[in-house]
Design an enzyme around this catalytic site. Structure first.
Site, PDB file in Angstrom:
ATOM      1  N   CYS A   2       7.529  -1.629   3.437  1.00 56.33           N
ATOM      2  CA  CYS A   2       8.109  -0.276   3.572  1.00 56.33           C
ATOM      3  C   CYS A   2       9.408  -0.219   2.784  1.00 56.33           C
ATOM      4  CB  CYS A   2       8.402  -0.004   5.042  1.00 56.33           C
ATOM      5  SG  CYS A   2       6.983  -0.265   6.088  1.00 56.33           S
ATOM      6  N   ARG A  30       7.009   1.551  -2.563  1.00 55.20           N
ATOM      7  CA  ARG A  30       6.827   0.529  -1.509  1.00 55.20           C
ATOM      8  C   ARG A  30       5.920   1.038  -0.388  1.00 55.20           C
ATOM      9  NH1 ARG A  30      10.454  -3.647  -1.642  1.00 55.20           N
ATOM     10  NH2 ARG A  30      10.225  -4.007   0.598  1.00 55.20           N
ATOM     11  N   TRP A  78       4.656   1.974   4.849  1.00 55.68           N
ATOM     12  CA  TRP A  78       3.318   1.509   4.484  1.00 55.68           C
ATOM     13  C   TRP A  78       2.766   0.909   5.771  1.00 55.68           C
ATOM     14  CZ3 TRP A  78       0.056   1.706   0.386  1.00 55.68           C
ATOM     15  CH2 TRP A  78      -1.041   0.866   0.403  1.00 55.68           C
ATOM     16  N   ASN A 104      11.373  -3.011   8.137  1.00 55.02           N
ATOM     17  CA  ASN A 104      10.358  -3.407   7.156  1.00 55.02           C
ATOM     18  C   ASN A 104       9.934  -4.828   7.534  1.00 55.02           C
ATOM     19  OD1 ASN A 104       8.745  -3.972   4.954  1.00 55.02           O
ATOM     20  ND2 ASN A 104      10.467  -4.473   3.612  1.00 55.02           N
ATOM     21  N   GLY A 105       8.668  -4.997   7.892  1.00 55.32           N
ATOM     22  CA  GLY A 105       8.165  -6.330   8.263  1.00 55.32           C
ATOM     23  C   GLY A 105       7.210  -6.213   9.439  1.00 55.32           C
ATOM     24  N   GLU A 488     -12.682 -15.393 -10.664  1.00 58.58           N
ATOM     25  CA  GLU A 488     -11.517 -14.496 -10.521  1.00 58.58           C
ATOM     26  C   GLU A 488     -10.515 -14.745 -11.648  1.00 58.58           C
ATOM     27  OE1 GLU A 488     -10.953 -11.888  -9.082  1.00 58.58           O
ATOM     28  OE2 GLU A 488      -8.770 -11.671  -9.231  1.00 58.58           O
ATOM     29  N   LYS A 492      -9.257 -11.779 -14.303  1.00 58.12           N
ATOM     30  CA  LYS A 492      -7.838 -11.452 -14.549  1.00 58.12           C
ATOM     31  C   LYS A 492      -7.527 -11.445 -16.035  1.00 58.12           C
ATOM     32  CE  LYS A 492      -6.485  -9.967 -11.159  1.00 58.12           C
ATOM     33  NZ  LYS A 492      -7.766  -9.689 -10.688  1.00 58.12           N
ATOM     34  N   GLU A 495      -9.281  -8.496 -17.793  1.00 58.96           N
ATOM     35  CA  GLU A 495      -8.901  -7.105 -17.513  1.00 58.96           C
ATOM     36  C   GLU A 495      -7.472  -6.783 -17.937  1.00 58.96           C
ATOM     37  OE1 GLU A 495      -8.713  -5.750 -13.422  1.00 58.96           O
ATOM     38  OE2 GLU A 495      -8.366  -7.753 -12.692  1.00 58.96           O
ATOM     39  N   HIS A 511     -26.568 -26.769 -18.213  1.00 60.17           N
ATOM     40  CA  HIS A 511     -27.775 -25.910 -18.232  1.00 60.17           C
ATOM     41  C   HIS A 511     -27.613 -24.746 -19.193  1.00 60.17           C
ATOM     42  CE1 HIS A 511     -29.285 -28.152 -14.815  1.00 60.17           C
ATOM     43  NE2 HIS A 511     -28.076 -28.095 -14.327  1.00 60.17           N
ATOM     44  N   LYS A 619      -6.896   1.861 -10.627  1.00 56.81           N
ATOM     45  CA  LYS A 619      -6.590   1.008  -9.477  1.00 56.81           C
ATOM     46  C   LYS A 619      -7.685   1.114  -8.418  1.00 56.81           C
ATOM     47  CE  LYS A 619      -4.381  -1.864  -6.937  1.00 56.81           C
ATOM     48  NZ  LYS A 619      -4.567  -3.287  -7.317  1.00 56.81           N
TER      49      LYS A 619
END
Ligand code: AGP
Length: 624
Positions: A2, A30, A78, A104-105, A488, A492, A495, A511, A619
């Site tokens: 937040c 945030r 958030w 915040n937390g 992954e 990254k 993209e 193979h 996104k």
């Protein structure tokens, strides 16, 4: 994650409220599912809150402007605990009207404080912050001084926090404290500021004072005092600094991109995803379960549906959940799932993993699964999103808002949430005893510090990326749980650096893929822990030999203390070995991906590309 901003000035005016609102606008990155501001006016709090983006709060203020005041605190949220709503929006005012608190937390033992200290208090919302505001006001009544009350409070809570509090009976000062969440002071001419990020006040002052871990600050318009949690005053001269960022850089915390900033937030993302779940007896729970928990004993299959990075976290999850729960787990790309006539019925649990919770492919897969009679569970980072609302159960990742298109901290948090889900299912279904679960939870809780250790090699990896920035092809190999990490790592680099890269199972090399290994081909290899799966470890070393003998250039991600390859590092064939802290093979995925994320982010930086907004991508893919 937040956004907090507060201001105390020398005289009553519109400045305090205006500066708070402007600061919140800069902090909206945030989080923005609700926001609020409180002032002290003639011995009373004047508070305005709104759900949704800051625009809603702006309309609220415009329709009924604030009175003049010398002190204000604001917050943009958030949601982590409790859905986005007016009751859950900050600032929280204690029921006796004495304290205003923004936070915040995540407070891990909020439920315990509520049951032990607030038995007779009726709270309107259901957030951890509201419980703390209530308890802080009780301590204030006891001690008569907000600083002393805060000093007492911080000794009794666990979790992560940046608190900013006001006492309605004393409009001369703001009291704040931090543990794991950021907080910084801005020293103005005739006012002082407190915020989560310097961006909130940098247009008023570039003179900042960092509030360090486990410190309490008492801020008046012309005076700043810092204390430790023992109540001893601290000389903060070495915590003062000049802000030399512009607004745009400040938003990214001074880093080159949101992606870099979000990689560096990964320890907090894992910590916040873990804490606040384990109840007193070590049990993990879900954030919402709309069906009888006993139903989970009847399921005979789990199907994970997701896309892109989220799907890779599902592949990691499969290892943990199958191993702990002895239940078959299949992982499907959501966009493929419903077209292959999958076997889905009332004994299938379909798990949808998504950062945005709005990916149409994943939503459609869930809707199909529900039509087939399956129960659905979302692992999602965005509270109130479509997936959150449409699934029968939900487990949130508390990674905070992720801005960069390339998912990093959310991926790490998704894997963490999958571990939590696996341990929860193992306990409900009786596959593991509580002591076995608790030992795995203990290891899970070591991951944030281990991640922080991996991040210490950021610059070393970045320097290697600078050397390799013109490479045109990179391969990523892994076995066992290293295989989805290889996938992954390749995604990254693809993209955000637009480099052809492919991830594949190391065992596949012979193979077919080995045919493309030619002199100079760069290959990242994730080497599993030596002691956890010795056979897998030795096979990966053999794969490395096969690549070196064909001229490939190897970069290894390996466990600290594994010196199996050090000789090759000296004699050539291996370009670099990036070590990461020891952990069991099931948890190694959380650590092994980080060097690959840093490599991709750094190559894109040196190529001068738009890291946060890569070409052709969004996104959240809200169309099929
Ligand atoms: C990840 O870096 C990509 N941006 C993409 O693969 C993403 O993971 C995928 O589109 C799924 O998005 P979601 O997690 O919001 O559902």
């Amino acid at each position: 994650m937040c956004g907090i901003v507060a201001c105390v000035t020398s005289k009553k005016s519109d400045f305090a409220a205006d500066a708070c609102f402007k600061g919140l606008e800069y902090l909206e990155y945030r989080g923005y599912d609700s926001a609020g501001i409180s002032l002290i006016v003639d011995g009373k709090f004047e508070t305005k809150k709104a759900v949704g983006k800051l625009e809603s709060l702006k309309k609220e203020i415009k329709s009924k402007p604030f009175s003049k005041s010398n002190i204000a605190a604001g917050h943009t949220r958030w949601a982590t605990h409790g859905s986005p709503s007016i009751e859950n929006a900050h600032p929280h005012i204690s029921t006796n009207g004495r304290v205003a608190l923004v936070h915040n937390g995540i407070i891990e033992n909020a439920a315990q404080i509520k049951s032990e200290k607030l038995q007779n208090i009726k709270l309107t919302g259901n957030t951890d912050t509201q419980i703390v505001a209530e308890y802080l006001s009780m301590l204030l009544e006891e001690t008569g001084n907000l600083q002393n009350a805060m000093t007492k409070l911080v000794k009794q809570i666990d979790g992560s926090w940046a608190f900013v509090a006001m006492d309605v009976k004393d409009n001369s000062k703001i009291v704040c404290s931090r543990h794991n969440s950021p907080l910084v002071i801005g020293k103005g001419e005739s006012e002082n500021f407190i915020a989560s990020d310097v961006i909130a006040f940098v247009e008023y002052t570039k003179n900042a004072v960092e509030i360090k871990q486990d410190q309490i600050a008492v801020i008046e318009w012309d005076n700043i005092k810092l204390f430790n949690f023992a109540g001893e005053q601290i000389d903060y001269a070495n915590q003062e600094y000049k802000i030399d960022w512009n607004i745009d850089a400040a938003k990214k915390g001074g880093y080159s991109s949101f992606m870099e900033k979000e990689i560096r937030e990964e320890p907090a993302a894992v910590r916040n995803t873990i804490y606040g779940r384990g109840s007193q007896d070590g049990r993990f729970g879900l954030d919402r379960l709309d069906f009888d928990e006993n139903y989970l004993k009847l399921i005979d299959k789990i199907t994970v549906v997701a896309c892109g990075t989220a799907a890779h976290s599902g592949y990691v999850a499969r290892f943990a959940i199958e191993h702990w729960c002895k239940i078959p787990v299949e992982v499907e790309f959501a966009h493929e799932f419903r077209y292959r006539d999958p076997i889905v019925n009332s004994k299938t649990l379909v798990i949808a993993i998504s950062q945005s919770g709005e990916t149409m492919d994943t939503l459609q897969a869930v809707r199909y699964a529900k039509q087939q009679g399956a129960k659905t569970l979302a692992i999602v980072n965005t509270l109130g999103s479509a997936l959150d609302r449409e699934c029968d159960a939900v487990l949130y990742t508390y990674a905070g808002r992720e801005i960069a298109v390339a998912s990093t901290k959310a991926f790490i948090a998704q894997i963490t949430a999958c571990y939590i889900l696996g341990l929860y299912l193992a306990e409900v279904r009786g596959n593991l005893f509580l002591d076995e679960i608790e030992s795995k939870i203990r290891e899970l809780k070591t991951l944030p510090d281990k991640l922080a250790k991996v991040l210490q090699s950021y610059d070393d990896i970045k320097a290697f990326a600078k050397k390799e920035k013109n490479t045109e092809s990179v391969l990523f190999l892994g076995r066992h749980i290293g295989y989805p990490i290889a996938l992954e790592g390749a995604l990254k680099l693809k993209e955000i650096a637009y480099i052809h890269s492919e991830g594949f199972a190391a065992g596949e090399l012979k193979h077919g893929p080995i045919a493309i290994i030619e002199k100079g081909q760069l290959v990242f290899v994730i080497v599993p822990p030596k002691n956890d799966r010795a056979e897998v470890h030795s096979k990966v070393l053999a794969n490395i030999e096969e690549i070196i003998s064909r001229g490939g250039r190897i970069v290894v991600i390996a466990e600290e203390g594994d010196n199996s390859l050090s000789e090759k590092l000296e004699k050539g064939g291996i370009e670099k070995i990036f070590f990461r802290p020891k952990t069991s093979i099931l948890f190694s995925a959380v650590l092994d991906i980080v060097p690959l994320q840093i490599f991709a982010c750094s190559v894109a930086l040196f190529k001068g590309l738009d890291i946060d907004m890569p070409r052709n991508l969004a996104k959240s893919v809200t169309v099929e």
